[in-house]
Design a protein around this motif. Sequence first.
Motif, short mmCIF file in Angstrom:
data_model
loop_
_atom_site.label_atom_id
_atom_site.label_comp_id
_atom_site.label_asym_id
_atom_site.label_seq_id
_atom_site.Cartn_x
_atom_site.Cartn_y
_atom_site.Cartn_z
N GLN A 89 5.52 0.22 -0.81
CA GLN A 89 4.15 -0.18 -0.69
C GLN A 89 3.49 -1.07 -1.79
N PHE A 90 4.46 -1.98 -2.38
CA PHE A 90 3.98 -3.04 -3.54
C PHE A 90 3.25 -4.01 -2.86
N PRO A 91 2.18 -4.59 -3.51
CA PRO A 91 1.18 -5.53 -2.73
C PRO A 91 1.74 -7.09 -3.11
N GLN A 92 2.83 -7.04 -3.68
CA GLN A 92 3.34 -8.52 -3.83
C GLN A 92 4.80 -8.61 -4.02
N VAL A 93 5.57 -9.42 -3.28
CA VAL A 93 7.04 -9.56 -3.51
C VAL A 93 7.49 -10.62 -4.34
N SER A 94 6.61 -11.66 -4.58
CA SER A 94 7.12 -12.58 -5.39
C SER A 94 6.00 -13.51 -5.98
N ASN A 95 6.08 -14.07 -7.03
CA ASN A 95 5.09 -15.03 -7.71
C ASN A 95 5.09 -16.35 -7.24
N GLN A 96 5.80 -16.92 -6.40
CA GLN A 96 5.97 -18.04 -5.69
C GLN A 96 4.68 -18.20 -4.62
N GLN A 97 3.91 -19.14 -4.89
CA GLN A 97 2.80 -19.38 -4.02
C GLN A 97 3.23 -19.20 -2.42
N GLN A 98 3.89 -20.00 -2.10
CA GLN A 98 4.36 -20.33 -0.74
C GLN A 98 4.80 -18.96 -0.09
N SER A 99 5.42 -18.31 -1.11
CA SER A 99 6.09 -16.66 -0.72
C SER A 99 5.02 -16.00 -0.75
N ILE A 100 4.08 -15.97 -1.47
CA ILE A 100 2.84 -15.15 -1.16
C ILE A 100 2.05 -15.19 0.13
N GLU A 101 1.91 -16.60 0.50
CA GLU A 101 1.24 -16.77 1.49
C GLU A 101 2.04 -16.36 2.96
N MET A 102 3.18 -16.74 2.68
CA MET A 102 3.99 -16.63 4.22
C MET A 102 4.46 -14.92 4.25
N TYR A 103 4.50 -14.15 3.12
CA TYR A 103 4.82 -12.80 3.16
C TYR A 103 3.38 -12.22 3.59
N LYS A 104 1.98 -12.73 3.28
CA LYS A 104 0.79 -12.03 3.86
C LYS A 104 0.83 -12.33 5.27
N LEU A 105 0.99 -13.31 5.89
CA LEU A 105 1.05 -13.77 7.35
C LEU A 105 2.23 -12.91 7.98
N ASN A 106 3.17 -12.78 7.32
CA ASN A 106 4.40 -12.05 8.30
C ASN A 106 4.00 -10.68 8.03
N ARG A 107 3.46 -10.01 6.87
CA ARG A 107 3.00 -8.56 7.03
C ARG A 107 1.99 -8.36 8.07
N ARG A 108 1.18 -9.16 8.25
CA ARG A 108 0.02 -9.04 9.13
C ARG A 108 0.67 -8.78 10.46
N TYR A 109 1.54 -9.66 10.88
CA TYR A 109 2.00 -9.63 12.34
C TYR A 109 3.05 -8.69 12.58
N PHE A 110 3.45 -8.18 11.71
CA PHE A 110 4.40 -6.78 11.66
C PHE A 110 3.62 -5.51 11.83
N SER A 111 2.24 -5.73 11.44
CA SER A 111 1.18 -4.61 11.58
C SER A 111 1.58 -3.43 10.65
N ILE A 112 2.04 -4.00 9.36
CA ILE A 112 2.42 -2.90 8.68
C ILE A 112 1.37 -2.10 8.12
N ASP A 113 0.28 -2.51 7.65
CA ASP A 113 -0.86 -1.94 7.14
C ASP A 113 -1.52 -0.94 8.11
N LYS A 114 -1.54 -1.45 9.35
CA LYS A 114 -2.20 -0.77 10.43
C LYS A 114 -1.38 0.39 10.44
N PHE A 115 -0.15 0.23 10.94
CA PHE A 115 0.86 1.42 11.05
C PHE A 115 0.91 2.69 9.84
N PHE A 116 0.94 2.02 8.79
CA PHE A 116 0.96 2.66 7.40
C PHE A 116 -0.38 3.55 7.37
#
Length: 567
Positions: free
Chosen positions: A448-475
């Motif tokens: 449950q770490f908040p950030q997977v990469s320091n690359q800006q595009q990776s941060i943005e894509m990870y945030k979008l991907n995580r939201r629609y995997f519903s990770i935080d809601k299920f967790f």
Amino acid sequence: MNQISLPLCIGNPEDYSEINRENKNEFRGATFSRFVLPFSYNIEKILDPNVSSMQAELNYRVTSGDSSSFAQRKKYFTHETALTLYERALWLEMSDKWSDTDWAHEKITISLRNKEFKIGMLPPRIVLFEALKTKRNVKDENKNRLGILSDNDANILNSGFLFVDLYFPEQTEVPQLDDLLEFNEHFRYFERPYKSHEKDFGKIFKNVPIDYTDNGATKTIKDMDEFERYFERWANLLDIPLEQDNQFFRLFPEEWAKNARAVSNDNRQTDPNKNWQIYADNRTYVWTAAFLKNGSETLKNQFASNSTAEFEPKNYGHWLKLLNVDKPGFDVNKTAYSPQDTHEDISEFEKNWLDQRTYKRWKHVGTLYGYSYHSGAMLTTKTSNFPSYEVYGGHYFDTTLLLFYIRISLFRFSKELTDIFQYEQGKECREKLMELRKRFSAFTALYQFPQVSNQQQSIEMYKLNRRYFSIDKFFNEIQQEINNSHDFLESTQANELNTAANRLAKFGIPLAVGALISGIFGMNDFNIFDCAGECDASLDIIAEVGIVLVITFGILACFLLFSGGKK
């Protein structure tokens, strides 16, 4: 309408991931789709194998952690992400014998629009999360040894992922984007979704092998019944053994394989803890990349009524169906696609759904990314300034794989919690719940770490991907369920202890008084009757015991009467 053409850029994606020799600043992309099947593993050594015979067949081998691909991907991620993905997980690749199969020789054909198209499959790969211990005193050369498994018993965190990459080789008849949509929608199923689906599925994939030995296959989908034709092509890949240092291992016990087939074929109930199926879906996860000459601009050029208007991905049915893995539009006799119908077949609800899940950073250069809980998609141009297969199929996919693992694990924690309350009682229930809470805490710390990469595009894509995997809601939901259940049982146990203590106090005080009186009577030279040798001394003892009992029971009766009358 018939003049609309959306030809794919095709070929082996691994071949085209290399830098073009004629122009070293240009990369060439080739369309491919990756299908990902989650499963539960429990590594089991094969006893007394015929080594020479098994080495001559297909088997998985541990991917070297020193490969240049791993080295680049590790640098892309933060330290804790790289540790989780590449040090705690075991990556497996198919042996070189894959090159002898018909898949590698690109001989397999499928039928789309009543036309035959060749397809190829890259060597399948597997990732086993939480398969390796990461101890500081373990030498680097031993880190990928199967003997250093973190837990040889199946548990919630032991989830693996099989993924296969399929593509259209170079061929005379170039597949269209609508062909890819049809292919993705049908190929992804590992169980029959509904009866009418079987007809088109059987027609498209009738020549596709379900076995991977004996130079391709001994059986094809047309030889299988309505259940086996979906399931066996996946199950057979999981039956292939794992080899290391002339030792062979199964991914799970043979009983698990039999139970999985039983459940898939006729829905017979088996022990859910002895079955590799852990995914509450009949579809594999689809990770697809469509390369068109001008990427998303190709769609605009074909369908936009106003060529000067800004391109809005949400208005294009092809992008919706690529991301949501939907079939294209057909004409009435189902011998040809209707690209115009595919484009227009999109509702306002779907437009809103699509807009929320589309990453548009590179929209202006014809590249789109999209994410849902069951798929990821890229639509891009024929050429770009980065190696698309390595990046999209490597760095970006690894991020998605991590999120998929977290989602699968959360569902497994939820199932385990249900099983504890359904099958356990009393002390066993509390102990198992305590162990579950302990494992969930470890899982939280690791994943449950908040950030997977320091690359800006990776941060943005990870945030979008995580939201629609519903990770935080299920967790949050599952964490609350586990904590509340544990706290409830703890409070129940505390109440039981308090009740026991109160009962002990009720009986303890009168007994203590009796013990005190007994002590007094037991003092030297203390007698109730002074017989002076003229009576039996036992009368004195009987009298003392009688007095103690009368006083003790008298006090006890008063105590119980008093405590029982209190409200």
